[in-house]
Design a protein around this motif. Sequence first.
Motif, PDB file in Angstrom:
ATOM      1  N   LEU A  72       0.832  -1.273  -0.022  1.00 40.66           N
ATOM      2  CA  LEU A  72      -0.047  -0.086   0.140  1.00 40.66           C
ATOM      3  C   LEU A  72       0.964   1.222  -0.017  1.00 40.66           C
ATOM      4  N   ALA A  73       0.642   2.290  -0.592  1.00 37.53           N
ATOM      5  CA  ALA A  73       1.228   3.658  -0.582  1.00 37.53           C
ATOM      6  C   ALA A  73       0.926   3.975   0.444  1.00 37.53           C
ATOM      7  N   ASP A  74       1.825   5.024   1.112  1.00 37.81           N
ATOM      8  CA  ASP A  74       1.697   5.728   2.511  1.00 37.81           C
ATOM      9  C   ASP A  74       0.295   6.311   2.897  1.00 37.81           C
ATOM     10  N   ALA A  75      -0.305   7.019   1.972  1.00 37.41           N
ATOM     11  CA  ALA A  75      -1.595   7.475   2.283  1.00 37.41           C
ATOM     12  C   ALA A  75      -2.763   6.275   2.356  1.00 37.41           C
ATOM     13  N   ALA A  76      -2.457   5.531   1.333  1.00 39.86           N
ATOM     14  CA  ALA A  76      -3.684   4.348   1.610  1.00 39.86           C
ATOM     15  C   ALA A  76      -3.337   3.600   2.785  1.00 39.86           C
ATOM     16  N   PHE A  77      -2.224   3.319   3.442  1.00 38.26           N
ATOM     17  CA  PHE A  77      -1.965   2.344   4.466  1.00 38.26           C
ATOM     18  C   PHE A  77      -2.466   3.394   5.804  1.00 38.26           C
ATOM     19  N   ALA A  78      -2.070   4.701   5.634  1.00 40.32           N
ATOM     20  CA  ALA A  78      -2.464   5.527   6.771  1.00 40.32           C
ATOM     21  C   ALA A  78      -4.242   5.561   7.167  1.00 40.32           C
ATOM     22  N   GLU A  79      -4.991   5.491   5.849  1.00 40.50           N
ATOM     23  CA  GLU A  79      -6.411   5.571   5.653  1.00 40.50           C
ATOM     24  C   GLU A  79      -6.922   4.086   5.974  1.00 40.50           C
ATOM     25  N   ALA A  80      -6.054   2.918   5.833  1.00 38.61           N
ATOM     26  CA  ALA A  80      -6.584   1.698   6.159  1.00 38.61           C
ATOM     27  C   ALA A  80      -6.392   1.245   7.534  1.00 38.61           C
ATOM     28  N   ASP A  81      -5.268   1.901   8.250  1.00 36.04           N
ATOM     29  CA  ASP A  81      -4.869   2.019   9.805  1.00 36.04           C
ATOM     30  C   ASP A  81      -6.166   2.623  10.464  1.00 36.04           C
ATOM     31  N   ALA A  82      -6.307   3.829   9.922  1.00 31.72           N
ATOM     32  CA  ALA A  82      -7.460   4.567  10.854  1.00 31.72           C
ATOM     33  C   ALA A  82      -8.812   3.947  10.624  1.00 31.72           C
ATOM     34  N   ASP A  83      -9.022   2.920   9.601  1.00 32.31           N
ATOM     35  CA  ASP A  83     -10.396   2.319   9.430  1.00 32.31           C
ATOM     36  C   ASP A  83     -10.249   0.995  10.163  1.00 32.31           C
ATOM     37  N   GLY A  84      -9.065   0.653  10.941  1.00 32.29           N
ATOM     38  CA  GLY A  84      -9.159  -0.706  11.638  1.00 32.29           C
ATOM     39  C   GLY A  84      -8.808  -1.967  10.930  1.00 32.29           C
ATOM     40  N   ALA A  85      -7.985  -1.604   9.823  1.00 34.80           N
ATOM     41  CA  ALA A  85      -7.855  -2.780   8.818  1.00 34.80           C
ATOM     42  C   ALA A  85      -6.850  -3.524   9.551  1.00 34.80           C
ATOM     43  N   PHE A  86      -5.872  -3.204  10.614  1.00 33.22           N
ATOM     44  CA  PHE A  86      -4.854  -3.852  10.926  1.00 33.22           C
ATOM     45  C   PHE A  86      -4.862  -4.036  12.334  1.00 33.22           C
ATOM     46  N   ALA A  87      -4.621  -5.550  12.896  1.00 33.73           N
ATOM     47  CA  ALA A  87      -4.703  -5.926  14.099  1.00 33.73           C
ATOM     48  C   ALA A  87      -3.489  -5.102  14.959  1.00 33.73           C
ATOM     49  N   VAL A  88      -2.189  -5.012  14.120  1.00 33.89           N
ATOM     50  CA  VAL A  88      -1.332  -4.393  14.985  1.00 33.89           C
ATOM     51  C   VAL A  88      -0.448  -3.591  13.636  1.00 33.89           C
TER      52      VAL A  88
END
Length: 209
Positions: A72-88
């Motif tokens: 994921l690109a940095d911006a897409a990663f940050a958005e996914a992280d904010a949406d709860g896509a990652f456990a850690v």
Amino acid sequence: MMVSASIERELSAETFPIRHGVFVAVVGPSGAGKDTVIGYAKALFADETQLEFVRRVITRPSDAASEDHDTLADAAFAEADADGAFAVSWEAHGLRYGLPADVDWSVSNGHVAVANVSRAVIPILRERYANLAVVEITASPEVLAERLAMRGRESRGEVLARLARSANMSLSGPGVTSIDNSGPREVAGERFAEVLRKAMAFSDMSGLI
């Protein structure tokens, strides 16, 4: 792989730490051969449905010289992280890393999840998963230096800095197994396989309680 809406709803009522299964955190310095040891076990246990080798999400393109991961690109990663896509998730060496949120579902349903993680997130993992096994893959300084040089990703100064950081880091706490991967991968691979067999046996017993 992002978490589905149904899994997200099911985990919303989950009480931490998550029980039943086991999370196996593989850590160690760059050049120790973590991906090599994990790959050995993945091939060995190819038909074992209880084991889940977690595919990481990284803000770095995948190539033949690195692990097979999602990008994921940095911006897409940050958005996914904010949406709860990652456990850690965590940051290291200018990159961002994430483990898909459905890892929580897997562990809560008695699976053994195996992931390459940063040593910095071990305290977070201890709080998140009741049954955590930490496997530290190591190698001699000479072997680490040779492997890092062969990768060709970093300058000599950067390689020396990595080695210095590795020398000053140590793990402590329960459930830590150290495996030296300076020699043939089969030697370290079999030691790692034994850790996974014990984790699966523990998970089986935990499901009966």
